[in-house]
Design an enzyme around this catalytic site. Structure first.
Site, PDB file in Angstrom:
ATOM      1  N   GLU A  81      33.877 -30.127  -8.230  1.00 46.93           N
ATOM      2  CA  GLU A  81      33.026 -30.502  -9.366  1.00 46.93           C
ATOM      3  C   GLU A  81      33.549 -29.874 -10.652  1.00 46.93           C
ATOM      4  O   GLU A  81      33.447 -30.468 -11.718  1.00 46.93           O
ATOM      5  CB  GLU A  81      31.572 -30.064  -9.112  1.00 46.93           C
ATOM      6  CG  GLU A  81      30.573 -30.599 -10.124  1.00 46.93           C
ATOM      7  CD  GLU A  81      30.525 -29.812 -11.441  1.00 46.93           C
ATOM      8  OE1 GLU A  81      30.311 -30.427 -12.502  1.00 46.93           O
ATOM      9  OE2 GLU A  81      30.710 -28.566 -11.406  1.00 46.93           O
TER      10      GLU A  81
ATOM     11  N   ASP B 143      32.759 -25.980  -4.805  1.00 43.24           N
ATOM     12  CA  ASP B 143      33.897 -25.230  -5.335  1.00 43.24           C
ATOM     13  C   ASP B 143      33.480 -24.068  -6.227  1.00 43.24           C
ATOM     14  O   ASP B 143      32.404 -24.042  -6.812  1.00 43.24           O
ATOM     15  CB  ASP B 143      34.840 -26.161  -6.086  1.00 43.24           C
ATOM     16  CG  ASP B 143      34.160 -26.965  -7.187  1.00 43.24           C
ATOM     17  OD1 ASP B 143      32.963 -27.293  -7.041  1.00 43.24           O
ATOM     18  OD2 ASP B 143      34.812 -27.270  -8.204  1.00 43.24           O
TER      19      ASP B 143
END
Length: 392
Positions: free
Chosen positions: A138, A80
């Site tokens: 994350e 991400d």
């Protein structure tokens, strides 16, 4: 260390750098990594992996077996991006306003893909099962926890698991290992103070949540200095304080948000307990009340001694003693790979992104950050050597 890169991985370096640039240009936020996951899954399938999608919503796992051994290993990368507007002007800068790969997850994904391509080739000799885990979210939501709760290790058994993070300030391509409690827990605490509003000219007729909140902020400063044993790592920082809409109006409510960090679970528990007690007692002493909520919690990241030694010794054997930093220290940053390490032994290590004055030296979460393409082949080669060394 660059001389010890696996030749086949070096040969695919141009392809992988182009892939990294594509990911950087097309960042996706936590749990929105749909196109990234599509690309990852497509490549893994092309290379012969059995691919499983939608673990933790957008997570991808590629599984590969060679030989007859029951040995197994997991390698994890995060995918991400962050809600930051990039200020770089590279040809590969983000094309999505307000979103960028400011932490290097585009590089982490590319490193694992480069390793996965080699691992699937006839050149990589191992006997056992390999699971390459591409994790979402994350930066928010704890994507690792989501994957674990959806049966990650029950569905894809791993004897051990490894992950890396690029680190600006460490020379490019050098490794850092730390055994034990390496990264801090992270808790976000919200304190809502409920008072009784009124006209600013008549404060005696109100219960002022602003004054109460200010007293709470000051009281919180005593926790680390007066409750935590000297020498222990602990942080209680107030990041936001919101209340009121006009200078002559005393509001009904005030809200504070804190970040709380610790290196040991018992210290973490102590901090949360004292925050709740002090906020409650202070609010009541001013005639107000409060609600304390704890959320977005990441545990302490604890590296397993055995596998951290294994990884460090392998890095020295593969790249030479000069490729490993002699000593690194625990950091107050947090990492949700800690959830995976709670379930399986393994190690989370650092890979240098570049010195401060050199390429890759800008710190992560900065709008001017960029991942250093020079370290893709180093990280991928080491992931591959971990597989070959464990599964043999």
């Amino acid at each position: 260390m660059f001389d010890s890169v696996i030749p086949a991985i070096k040969d695919s370096e141009t392809e992988m750098i182009a892939l990294r640039h594509h990911l950087h240009m097309n960042p996706e936020l936590s749990l929105e990594e749909f196109k990234t996951a599509d690309l990852v899954a497509s490549l893994l399938e092309t290379w012969g992996y059995n691919v499983t999608r939608e673990i933790g919503k957008t997570g991808v796992v590629g599984s590969l077996k060679k030989g007859n051994s029951v040995k197994s290993i997991g390698l994890r990368a995060d995918m991400d991006a962050l809600p930051i507007h990039e200020t770089n002007s590279f040809p590969w800068s983000s094309t999505v306003p307000g979103k960028m790969h400011a932490c290097g997850h585009d590089g982490h994904t590319t490193i694992l893909l480069a390793a996965a391509k080699y691992i699937a080739s006839p050149d990589c000799l191992f006997d056992g099962h390999v699971h390459v885990i591409f994790q979402p979210a994350e930066e928010a939501y704890g994507g690792a926890d989501l994957m674990v709760k959806e049966g990650l290790f029950e569905r894809f058994p791993c004897d051990c698991i490894f992950a890396l993070h690029n680190m600006p300030g460490i020379p490019a391509g050098k490794f850092g290992f730390y055994s034990g409690n390496f990264m801090a827990s992270a808790d976000t605490v919200k304190i809502t103070i409920n008072g009784y509003g009124g006209h600013g000219a008549y404060p005696n007729r109100t219960v002022d949540p602003v004054v109460t909140g200010a007293a709470v902020v000051m009281a919180l400063q005593s926790i680390v200095s007066r409750n935590v044993p000297p020498g222990e790592t602990a942080v209680v920082s107030v990041g936001t304080f919101h209340s009121g809409i006009a200078s002559n109006v005393i509001p009904d409510h005030a809200s504070l948000e804190l970040t709380v960090r610790a290196m040991k679970q018992e210290i973490r528990d102590l901090l949360i307990s004292r925050i709740k007690e002090l906020a409650d007692f202070t609010a009541r002493s001013y005639g107000a009340s409060c609600v304390v909520e704890v959320y977005d919690s990441y545990p302490v990241l604890i590296n397993t001694d055995e596998y951290t030694r294994f990884a460090q010794e392998l890095a020295i054997k593969t790249f030479g003693a000069d490729a490993v930093i002699d000593e690194i220290h625990p950091v107050n940053g947090s990492e949700d790979f800690a959830f995976m390490l709670q379930k399986r032994p393994g190690s989370y290590f650092l890979l240098g992104n570049g010195d401060k004055e050199a390429k890759g030296g800008c710190m992560v979460h900065n709008p001017g950050y960029d991942f250093n393409d020079e370290i893709i082949s180093v990280g991928a080669s080491f992931f591959a050597r971990l597989v070959e060394s464990h599964c043999r």
